[in-house]
Design a protein around this motif. Structure first.
Motif: not given
Length: 329
Positions: A187-191, A204-207, A212-222, A180-185
């Motif tokens: 997106r903002y931070l480097k991979p 974790l399953m939801a995350a 991550l897939p629906s927000q297009g953030l898989l490339h950020k590799r958190p 809920r909060v982590g998505l914004h971090f």
């Protein structure tokens, strides 16, 4: 014979003026050519200007002092758009092209009808690269919190600005839930600059399978790890964090375990500039008494800096945060 007329050169005043101007321009250009060879060490005129950095053959645009939270002008712009379009809040009822459904109804429709267009039989599993459970698709996990999902943005804005983060900062969240909060971090931070320790499997399953897939953030590799008991070893021993935070987590943990976590993380926090933020309360500390709490923090090289409140942008709510820093190198 008529006497020949005397010939001469007549110079008018306008010609003199033009000649003088041309001479001045030539002199200016001549002086400029002499001074251009010396290097200028003047600072940029504005700290908000975009600068260009060349690294590894690529050009990166870096914007300094980028604002994270909405400005007063942003808020006024939104209000102007609502007024200009004559918008008023309406009841969300059945109307042309709109069929309001609860999440339970959405899930039932998804399970029974699979949507208007879908593949049948065995081919139904051949066209989706990352099949996602229906419960996640209808975002049931967004209701797992005691306040609206949108409040995650409020937390991000407060923490990122309070800790003076940049995209190159490293952030650890203790208990990131469904991001809920982590998505914004992320997106903002480097991979690979966002870290999280989370114990709940469904979160974790939801995350991983939805957010991550629906927000297009898989490339950020958190770096999100399932674990508990404040075990941060999977993140490595050489990571130094600019921000460590726990939102509504420590109040659900035994005081002893909280102190174990602080002991393990104190030396991983950047000295002086790094910050630890804890929400809601710090009873793990206050229950010891002020003197004992201060003594214990000092023994870990930590210092309590104070209490803050942060208002929500979208709804009548504020959060309480307690700030700590590493007081020695």
């Amino acid at each position: 014979m008529a006497p020949s007329s005397q010939k001469g050169i007549v110079i008018t005043i306008p010609v003199l003026v033009l000649s003088a101007a041309a001479g001045a321009v030539f002199l200016f250009l001549l002086l400029s050519s002499f001074s251009s060879s010396s290097s200028c060490t003047c600072p940029p005129s504005s700290t908000t200007a975009a600068t260009t950095a060349v690294s590894g053959g690529s050009v990166e645009e870096k914007v300094l002092d980028r604002r994270i939270s909405p400005s007063r002008d942003d808020i006024e712009w939104i209000k102007d758009q609502i007024r200009a379009n004559g918008l008023h809040m309406q009841d969300n009822v059945l109307r042309k092209g709109i069929n309001p459904r609860t999440r339970a109804q959405q899930l039932e429709d998804l399970n029974n009808f699979k949507g208007i267009s879908h593949y049948e039989g065995s081919s139904g599993n051949n066209h989706t690269a990352l099949p996602c459970p229906g419960e996640l698709l209808v975002e049931e996990h967004h209701s797992n919190y005691g306040e609206p999902w949108a409040g995650g943005r409020d937390v991000f804005e407060f923490l990122a600005e309070s800790a003076h983060l940049t995209s190159n900062s490293r952030v650890l969240e203790i208990g990131c839930g469904t991001l809920r909060v982590g998505l914004h971090f992320i997106r903002y931070l480097k991979p690979e600059h966002f870290y999280c320790l989370e114990r709940d499997e469904l979160s974790l399953m939801a995350a991983f399978r939805y957010e991550l897939p629906s927000q297009g953030l898989l490339h950020k590799r958190p770096l999100i790890v399932r674990g508990e008991d404040m075990d941060f070893t999977k993140f490595g021993s050489d990571v130094v964090y600019d921000l460590i935070y726990a939102s509504a987590v420590f109040l659900h943990m035994p005081d002893k375990l909280v102190w174990v976590g602080l002991e393990r993380l104190a030396n991983r926090l950047k000295p002086y500039d790094g910050r630890i933020f804890v929400s809601h309360n710090i009873k793990f500390c206050s229950r010891l008494g002020e003197d004992e709490c201060t003594k214990r923090l000092t023994s870990l090289g930590l210092e309590y800096l104070g209490k803050h409140t942060h208002d929500s942008l979208l709804f009548n709510h504020y959060e309480i945060w307690f700030e700590f820093r590493r007081s020695k190198a």
